[in-house]
Design a protein around this motif. Structure first.
Motif, short mmCIF file in Angstrom:
data_model
loop_
_atom_site.label_atom_id
_atom_site.label_comp_id
_atom_site.label_asym_id
_atom_site.label_seq_id
_atom_site.Cartn_x
_atom_site.Cartn_y
_atom_site.Cartn_z
N GLN A 94 0.83 -1.20 0.00
CA GLN A 94 0.00 0.00 0.00
C GLN A 94 0.87 1.25 0.00
O GLN A 94 1.83 1.35 0.76
CB GLN A 94 -0.88 0.06 1.25
N TYR A 95 0.50 2.20 -0.86
CA TYR A 95 1.12 3.51 -0.87
C TYR A 95 0.22 4.48 -0.10
O TYR A 95 -1.00 4.45 -0.24
CB TYR A 95 1.27 4.03 -2.30
N HIS A 96 0.84 5.37 0.65
CA HIS A 96 0.13 6.44 1.35
C HIS A 96 0.79 7.75 0.93
O HIS A 96 2.00 7.91 1.07
CB HIS A 96 0.21 6.24 2.87
N PHE A 97 -0.02 8.66 0.38
CA PHE A 97 0.48 9.90 -0.18
C PHE A 97 -0.03 11.10 0.59
O PHE A 97 -1.18 11.10 1.05
CB PHE A 97 0.00 10.07 -1.63
N PRO A 98 0.77 12.18 0.65
CA PRO A 98 0.24 13.45 1.17
C PRO A 98 -0.83 13.95 0.20
O PRO A 98 -0.63 13.90 -1.02
CB PRO A 98 1.45 14.38 1.19
N VAL A 99 -1.94 14.41 0.71
CA VAL A 99 -3.04 14.83 -0.15
C VAL A 99 -2.65 15.99 -1.05
O VAL A 99 -3.13 16.11 -2.17
CB VAL A 99 -4.31 15.14 0.68
N GLY A 100 -1.72 16.83 -0.63
CA GLY A 100 -1.28 17.95 -1.44
C GLY A 100 -0.54 17.54 -2.70
O GLY A 100 -0.36 18.34 -3.61
N LEU A 101 -0.13 16.30 -2.77
CA LEU A 101 0.57 15.78 -3.94
C LEU A 101 -0.39 15.46 -5.08
O LEU A 101 0.01 15.38 -6.24
CB LEU A 101 1.32 14.50 -3.54
N LEU A 102 -1.67 15.31 -4.78
CA LEU A 102 -2.66 14.87 -5.76
C LEU A 102 -3.36 16.06 -6.42
O LEU A 102 -3.45 17.14 -5.85
CB LEU A 102 -3.68 13.96 -5.10
N ASP A 103 -3.87 15.85 -7.60
CA ASP A 103 -4.60 16.86 -8.35
C ASP A 103 -5.79 17.36 -7.54
O ASP A 103 -6.61 16.56 -7.09
CB ASP A 103 -5.07 16.24 -9.67
N SER A 104 -5.89 18.66 -7.37
CA SER A 104 -6.95 19.23 -6.53
C SER A 104 -8.34 19.06 -7.14
O SER A 104 -9.35 19.23 -6.46
CB SER A 104 -6.69 20.71 -6.27
N GLU A 105 -8.44 18.71 -8.42
CA GLU A 105 -9.74 18.52 -9.05
C GLU A 105 -10.32 17.13 -8.79
O GLU A 105 -11.49 16.88 -9.06
CB GLU A 105 -9.64 18.78 -10.54
N LEU A 106 -9.50 16.20 -8.29
CA LEU A 106 -10.00 14.86 -7.99
C LEU A 106 -10.91 14.93 -6.77
O LEU A 106 -10.68 15.69 -5.85
CB LEU A 106 -8.84 13.90 -7.71
N GLN A 107 -11.94 14.13 -6.77
CA GLN A 107 -12.88 14.09 -5.66
C GLN A 107 -12.55 12.87 -4.78
O GLN A 107 -12.52 11.76 -5.27
CB GLN A 107 -14.32 14.00 -6.16
N PHE A 108 -12.34 13.10 -3.50
CA PHE A 108 -12.01 12.04 -2.58
C PHE A 108 -13.00 12.00 -1.44
O PHE A 108 -13.50 13.03 -1.00
CB PHE A 108 -10.61 12.25 -1.96
N LYS A 109 -13.26 10.82 -0.96
CA LYS A 109 -13.98 10.64 0.29
C LYS A 109 -13.03 9.87 1.20
O LYS A 109 -12.65 8.74 0.89
CB LYS A 109 -15.28 9.86 0.11
N PHE A 110 -12.62 10.49 2.27
CA PHE A 110 -11.70 9.85 3.19
C PHE A 110 -12.43 8.78 3.97
O PHE A 110 -13.51 9.00 4.49
CB PHE A 110 -11.08 10.88 4.13
N SER A 111 -11.81 7.59 4.03
CA SER A 111 -12.47 6.47 4.69
C SER A 111 -11.77 6.04 5.97
O SER A 111 -12.39 5.43 6.82
CB SER A 111 -12.55 5.27 3.73
N HIS A 112 -10.47 6.37 6.12
CA HIS A 112 -9.70 5.92 7.29
C HIS A 112 -8.83 7.05 7.81
O HIS A 112 -8.34 7.87 7.03
CB HIS A 112 -8.78 4.76 6.93
#
Length: 101
Positions: free
Chosen positions: A48-66
């Motif tokens: 499993q990879y865990h990334f800082p959220v700031g590394l990802l495209d801000s237009e992607l929609q995420f729902k945090f689960s954990h």
């Protein structure tokens, strides 16, 4: 560059710019070998990879689960939705058990 499809990491390109440091028997940390930016935390047994959220495209929609290490978070820090929460001890126990299976 990261390729993500339906929330799953599909590919990392530019691996030649990434230095991986084995911080323990079960985890690696990835850094840009040009500027030193922290890119990911990789859990070896779980793959499993865990990334800082700031590394990802801000237009992607995420729902945090954990949320992990919930017992160490500052009081002002919280997600807007309900999540499964794990303390540091629960995280270590989970991955210790996963490595023994």
């Amino acid at each position: 560059m990261l390729a993500i499809d339906n929330g799953m990491l599909k590919n990392i390109t530019g691996e030649s710019f990434i230095t991986r440091y084995s911080s323990s028997e079960w985890a690696q940390r990835g850094f840009c070998n040009k500027c030193g930016t922290s890119l990911f935390y990789y859990l070896v047994p779980a793959e499993q990879y865990h990334f800082p959220v700031g590394l990802l495209d801000s237009e992607l929609q995420f729902k945090f689960s954990h949320q992990i290490f919930i017992d160490e978070k500052p009081d002002y820090y919280f997600f807007g939705n309900e999540t499964q929460n794990m303390t540091g001890a629960e995280v270590f126990a989970h991955f210790e058990n996963e490595g023994n299976s």
